[in-house]
Design an enzyme around this catalytic site. Structure first.
Site, PDB file in Angstrom:
ATOM      1  N   GLY A  34      25.296  -8.248   1.974  1.00  0.00           N
ATOM      2  CA  GLY A  34      24.008  -8.496   2.623  1.00  0.00           C
ATOM      3  C   GLY A  34      24.165  -8.918   4.062  1.00  0.00           C
ATOM      4  CB  ALA A  35      23.993 -11.012   6.417  1.00  0.00           C
ATOM      5  CG  HIS A  37      25.931  -6.008  10.653  1.00  0.00           C
ATOM      6  ND1 HIS A  37      26.727  -4.881  10.685  1.00  0.00           N
ATOM      7  CD2 HIS A  37      26.648  -6.948   9.998  1.00  0.00           C
ATOM      8  CE1 HIS A  37      27.870  -5.137  10.094  1.00  0.00           C
ATOM      9  NE2 HIS A  37      27.854  -6.384   9.645  1.00  0.00           N
ATOM     10  CG  HIS A  40      26.121  -3.792   6.414  1.00  0.00           C
ATOM     11  ND1 HIS A  40      25.857  -4.978   7.048  1.00  0.00           N
ATOM     12  CD2 HIS A  40      27.172  -4.040   5.585  1.00  0.00           C
ATOM     13  CE1 HIS A  40      26.683  -5.911   6.619  1.00  0.00           C
ATOM     14  NE2 HIS A  40      27.501  -5.368   5.732  1.00  0.00           N
ATOM     15  CD  GLN A  64      34.394 -10.938  -1.235  1.00  0.00           C
ATOM     16  OE1 GLN A  64      34.088 -10.127  -2.091  1.00  0.00           O
ATOM     17  NE2 GLN A  64      34.416 -10.611   0.048  1.00  0.00           N
ATOM     18  CD  GLU A 151      38.411   3.637  10.472  1.00  0.00           C
ATOM     19  OE1 GLU A 151      38.345   3.396  11.696  1.00  0.00           O
ATOM     20  OE2 GLU A 151      38.831   4.710  10.013  1.00  0.00           O
ATOM     21  CG  ASP A 153      35.885  -6.114   6.640  1.00  0.00           C
ATOM     22  OD1 ASP A 153      36.208  -7.243   7.024  1.00  0.00           O
ATOM     23  OD2 ASP A 153      34.716  -5.704   6.630  1.00  0.00           O
ATOM     24  CD  GLN A 156      36.576  -5.379   1.977  1.00  0.00           C
ATOM     25  OE1 GLN A 156      36.468  -6.530   1.563  1.00  0.00           O
ATOM     26  NE2 GLN A 156      35.568  -4.750   2.588  1.00  0.00           N
ATOM     27  CB  SER A 189      27.474 -10.811   7.867  1.00  0.00           C
ATOM     28  OG  SER A 189      27.231  -9.498   7.388  1.00  0.00           O
TER      29      SER A 189
HETATM   30  O1  PAF Z   1      33.215  -6.230   2.827  1.00  0.00           O
HETATM   31  C1  PAF Z   1      32.423  -6.859   2.092  1.00  0.00           C
HETATM   32  O2  PAF Z   1      31.250  -7.102   2.436  1.00  0.00           O
HETATM   33  C2  PAF Z   1      32.907  -7.379   0.743  1.00  0.00           C
HETATM   34  O3  PAF Z   1      34.234  -7.774   0.807  1.00  0.00           O
HETATM   35  C3  PAF Z   1      32.677  -6.376  -0.403  1.00  0.00           C
HETATM   36  C4  PAF Z   1      33.491  -5.117  -0.217  1.00  0.00           C
HETATM   37  C5  PAF Z   1      31.196  -6.024  -0.491  1.00  0.00           C
HETATM   38  C6  PAF Z   1      33.097  -6.992  -1.736  1.00  0.00           C
HETATM   39  O4  PAF Z   1      32.381  -8.147  -2.008  1.00  0.00           O
END
Ligand code: PAF
EC number: 6.3.2.1
Length: 283
Positions: A34-35, A37, A40, A64, A151, A153, A156, A189
């Site tokens: 969420g939040a 921007h 997203h 997390q 990218e 993150d 991730q 965010s």
């Molecule tokens: O990148 C994020 O916003 C979070 O790490 C994710 C991938 C939604 C998992 O909670």
């Protein structure tokens, strides 16, 4: 554009997706906390180019966050997010509560190795286990054909690719370019935490990384170049540097000049931790 449908239970999510599947439609997923921007919104744009339907999940995932981190103050603004989603063309929003995702007695955690080692994990040792667990659950709940991750993150993104490969999750993972403001600051965010003065400093992170990546590509010694980048960040006003490191872009193994690389950094401005990364072209 119309507002997406909103569901908050796995059963309702699956029922809607089952209808789409019956009509032969493909599905992309954009997992978020969420939040929302512009970053997203761009992920949703990529998703809708790839598939007939897009589901956006909004869930601030407690597993997390370490106890010392910002779970409680992480921005939650569902009403604004839903307005924002109405502009995107996404058809479905999944907004589960914590009890829906982690019912009483929940006791499983996925642990990813490989690209999860080092960098973020040196400072947030439980972070990627939490991400991998929630992403695996979301994929099993929605069964998307593909999913889009930013990218921004970068580690991730590599971890989620590894997760899908290792667990045979049949989801194509698409990495989408980082969206930046006019000064190069990556959309996040957590930028909402920054004061005006901190924003000015934050905007130098990407410029310093780009300068360092150019020096590396031109043959600079890796240790000296990354140490110089850390010094430059401190001089720019960052309070603490967690890391500035070059890695191979696919595996996040130590960088070799003959391979495409990625220069990644995490640095603190007051109580806000920012991350960013840039490409380092191979020699
Ligand atoms: O990148 C994020 O916003 C979070 O790490 C994710 C991938 C939604 C998992 O909670």
């Amino acid at each position: 554009m119309s507002r997406p449908l909103i569901v908050d239970s796995v059963a309702a999510l699956r029922a809607q997706i089952r209808d789409w599947r019956r009509d032969g439609l493909s599905l992309a997923m954009v997992p978020t906390m969420g939040a929302l921007h512009d970053g997203h919104v761009s992920l949703i744009g990529v998703a809708l180019e790839k598939a007939d339907r897009c589901v956006v999940s909004i869930f601030v995932n407690p597993t997390q966050f370490a106890p010392s981190e910002d779970l409680d103050k992480y921005p939650r603004q569902l009403a604004r997010d839903l307005d924002r989603l109405a502009e995107t063309g996404a058809q479905l929003t999944f907004t589960p509560g914590v009890a829906e995702m982690y019912p009483a007695g929940f006791a499983t955690r996925i642990s990813v190795g490989g690209p999860a080692a080092g960098l973020e994990s040196d400072f947030r040792p439980t972070f990627f286990d939490g991400v991998a667990t929630v992403v695996a659950k979301l994929f099993l709940q929605a069964s998307p054909d593909c999913a889009v991750f930013g990218e921004k993150d970068y580690q991730q993104l590599c971890v989620v690719r590894q997760l899908c490969r290792d667990l045979d999750l049949p989801v194509e993972i698409i990495g989408a370019p980082t969206v930046r403001d006019a000064h190069g600051l990556a959309m996040s965010s957590r930028n909402a935490y920054l004061s005006e003065a901190e924003l000015e400093v934050a905007r130098q992170l990407n410029a310093i990384l780009r300068r360092t990546a150019a020096a590396l590509a031109a043959g600079a010694d890796e240790g000296s170049a990354t140490a110089e980048a850390s010094r430059a960040l401190v001089k720019a006003g960052f309070d603490k540097i967690d890391y500035v490191a070059a890695r191979e872009s696919l595996t996040l193994a130590p960088w070799r000049r003959t391979r495409d690389g990625r220069l990644l950094a995490a640095a603190w401005l007051g109580k806000t931790r920012l991350i960013d990364n840039v490409e380092v072209p191979s020699a």
